[in-house]
Design an enzyme around this catalytic site. Structure first.
Site, PDB file in Angstrom:
ATOM      1  N   GLU A   5       0.835  -1.205   0.000  1.00 24.77           N
ATOM      2  CA  GLU A   5       0.000   0.000   0.000  1.00 24.77           C
ATOM      3  C   GLU A   5       0.871   1.258   0.000  1.00 24.77           C
ATOM      4  OE1 GLU A   5      -3.748  -1.628   2.727  1.00 24.77           O
ATOM      5  OE2 GLU A   5      -2.000  -0.748   3.692  1.00 24.77           O
TER       6      GLU A   5
ATOM      7  N   ASP B 160     -12.291  -4.575  -1.653  1.00 26.40           N
ATOM      8  CA  ASP B 160     -13.208  -5.720  -1.748  1.00 26.40           C
ATOM      9  C   ASP B 160     -14.568  -5.365  -1.170  1.00 26.40           C
ATOM     10  OD1 ASP B 160     -11.079  -6.132   0.630  1.00 26.40           O
ATOM     11  OD2 ASP B 160     -13.050  -6.707   1.349  1.00 26.40           O
TER      12      ASP B 160
END
Ligand code: SAH
Length: 226
Positions: A11, A192
């Site tokens: 990330e 998600d």
């Protein structure tokens, strides 16, 4: 001084490169610290035994406490990925600022007053809605647990608190910041839709690169804003 906490190396990588961040010479045992101009960037670092990113609440809390207690940090920004509940209608890689609250959905203590302690219900700074407006970002309630998946009970608590985004660090950072009276701003990008039959883990792996790119861009916007 401001610090930015990003749980996973994948990330953080784009941002570390864009900001030409350098690894600090003195590294903690838990966490990895980088400097980019006047910004201290902390990732969760690698587990010394398993070699994986130290995702979840314990490393986040330890690192946040060190940043504030020992590194002179007076304000923490958290940038990371999250799951979204399908009722939010979010698309993969959509970005949100967290407001007005951060909960825990797997910290159940059914004893008087400890119930509230486990639940968290940490308020985010009052300035977030205005900031979100200025950055043209939506806001949502975040709920944290130490599992990437969820039990039926986790989901019940999550929904009862009107949470729509799910991560593994937010409430730990919020608790530490609240103890120290330090403001916390959380920027989350969706990897998600966690309540679909397709497991969050598979979606996470498939969407991480796209979400990480968006996370880099939105974090730069946030950092440049104030
Ligand atoms: N298996 C992954 C690990 C992902 S853990 C890997 O291969 O590396 C998920 C990380 O992203 C955590 O730091 C968490 O904060 C965030 N996250 C993304 N989607 C999540 C979800 N559905 N539930 C909880 N955390 C999620």
């Amino acid at each position: 001084m401001r610090a930015l906490y990003i749980a996973m190396q994948a990330e953080a990588q784009g941002l570390l490169e864009t900001l030409q961040a350098t690894l600090l010479p003195n590294q903690p045992i838990i966490g990895s610290y980088y400097q980019a101009a006047d910004l201290l960037i902390a990732t969760s670092g690698k587990d010394r035994i398993l070699g994986v990113d130290c995702i979840g609440t314990e490393p986040a809390a330890l690192i946040a406490n060190d940043l504030i207690s020992n590194q002179g940090v007076t304000r923490i920004l958290n940038a990371g990925t999250c799951g979204a509940h399908s009722s939010l209608g979010a698309e993969i890689a959509d970005a949100y600022l967290i407001s007005p609250t951060i909960f825990s959905h797997d910290h159940r203590i059914p004893l008087p007053s400890f119930e509230q302690f486990g639940l968290g219900a940490h308020p985010t700074p009052d300035s977030i809605p205005a900031l979100a407006k200025e950055l043209d970002l939506p806001t949502a309630i975040l709920s944290t647990g130490n599992s990437l998946d969820h039990t039926t009970r986790d989901l019940e608590i999550f929904l009862a608190n009107r949470a729509r985004l799910k991560d593994m660090e937010g409430s730990a950072l919020a608790w530490v910041c609240r103890q120290h009276h330090i403001p916390l701003t959380c920027l989350k990008v969706v990897t998600d839709i966690f309540d679909l039959p397709h497991p969050a883990a598979a979606q996470f792996a498939a969407n991480l690169a796209q979400a990480a790119k968006q996370l880099t861009q939105e974090t730069l916007r946030l950092l440049n804003h104030r």
